[in-house]
Scaffold this motif. Structure first.
Motif, short mmCIF file in Angstrom:
data_model
loop_
_atom_site.label_atom_id
_atom_site.label_comp_id
_atom_site.label_asym_id
_atom_site.label_seq_id
_atom_site.Cartn_x
_atom_site.Cartn_y
_atom_site.Cartn_z
N VAL A 72 -24.48 4.13 -9.40
CA VAL A 72 -25.58 2.66 -9.62
C VAL A 72 -26.69 2.66 -9.44
N LEU A 73 -26.93 2.37 -10.66
CA LEU A 73 -28.59 1.50 -11.57
C LEU A 73 -28.52 0.69 -11.33
N PRO A 74 -30.30 0.69 -10.96
CA PRO A 74 -30.72 -1.01 -11.53
C PRO A 74 -30.50 -1.57 -12.72
N ARG A 75 -30.22 -2.32 -13.24
CA ARG A 75 -30.22 -3.00 -14.59
C ARG A 75 -31.58 -2.71 -15.42
N SER A 76 -32.60 -2.86 -14.73
CA SER A 76 -33.64 -2.54 -14.69
C SER A 76 -34.36 -1.16 -15.55
N LEU A 77 -33.39 -0.23 -15.38
CA LEU A 77 -33.69 1.01 -15.19
C LEU A 77 -33.06 1.16 -16.40
N CYS A 78 -31.36 0.58 -16.67
CA CYS A 78 -30.80 1.35 -17.84
C CYS A 78 -29.80 0.30 -18.68
N GLN A 79 -30.85 -1.00 -18.66
CA GLN A 79 -30.49 -2.18 -19.92
C GLN A 79 -30.57 -1.80 -20.81
N GLU A 80 -31.46 -0.93 -21.35
CA GLU A 80 -31.66 0.09 -22.85
C GLU A 80 -30.26 -0.01 -23.15
N HIS A 81 -30.32 1.46 -22.53
CA HIS A 81 -29.59 2.52 -22.82
C HIS A 81 -27.38 1.72 -22.28
N LEU A 82 -27.84 0.24 -21.52
CA LEU A 82 -26.18 -0.59 -22.12
C LEU A 82 -26.62 -1.61 -23.05
N ASP A 83 -27.11 -1.77 -23.85
CA ASP A 83 -27.96 -2.30 -25.30
C ASP A 83 -27.70 -1.71 -25.99
N SER A 84 -27.70 -0.81 -25.99
CA SER A 84 -27.78 0.65 -27.66
C SER A 84 -25.69 1.05 -27.09
#
Length: 127
Positions: A68-80
Motif C-alpha cells: 500500500v503506497l500513497p498515490r502521490s508517491l506512485c502515480q507516475e508508475h501507475l500512469d505509465s
C-alpha cells in the motif's frame, strides 16, 4: 496484475498468496489499510522489509510483491503502466500531511515557490 473486479473478501484471500512489501516490521500502512478499508485485521508478516517508502516503491516495481503506497508517491508508475492498481476503495484511508516552514522563511522566494508548488500538487493527491 490488473485491478481486482471481485469483492473485498476475494481480494483479501488472493493477497494471502502474494508477498507483502513494507518499510516497517509492524506493517503500519498495510495494517491500517486492511482495518480501515476491509474492516479486518491483517494477520501476516512482511515478505520484504526495506528502509522507506521509496524503497517499497522500488521493490514492488521490481516485482517483489504488493504493498500500500500513497498515490502521490506512485502515480507516475501507475500512469505509465509500470504498476497496476489492485484496489481503489470508495473511501481510501486518510493520510494527513502538514506543510510547515521555519519562522522567518516567508521572505525567501525559493521557500515560497516550493510551498506553493506543494499546495498545488496536494490537490491531486486526494485520490
Amino acid at each position: 496484475m490488473a485491478a481486482h473486479a471481485g469483492t473485498d473478501d476475494d481480494l483479501c484471500a488472493a493477497l494471502r498468496q502474494v508477498p507483502l512489501v513494507t518499510y516497517a516490521e509492524d506493517l503500519l500502512i498495510l495494517r491500517r489499510y486492511w482495518r480501515t478499508v476491509f474492516g479486518k485485521q491483517l494477520a501476516t508478516r512482511a515478505a520484504v522489509t526495506v528502509p522507506n517508502l521509496y524503497a517499497v516503491l522500488s521493490a514492488v516495481n521490481a516485482g517483489a510483491g504488493a504493498s500500500v503506497l500513497p498515490r502521490s508517491l506512485c502515480q507516475e508508475h501507475l500512469d505509465s503502466g509500470r504498476l497496476s492498481l489492485l484496489h481503489d476503495p470508495a473511501e481510501p484511508p486518510l493520510n494527513t500531511l502538514f506543510l510547515v516552514q521555519r519562522p522567518g522563511s516567508e521572505t525567501n522566494p525559493d521557500v515560497l515557490r516550493v510551498r506553493d508548488l506543494l499546495r498545488t500538487a496536494a490537490h491531486d493527491w486526494q485520490g
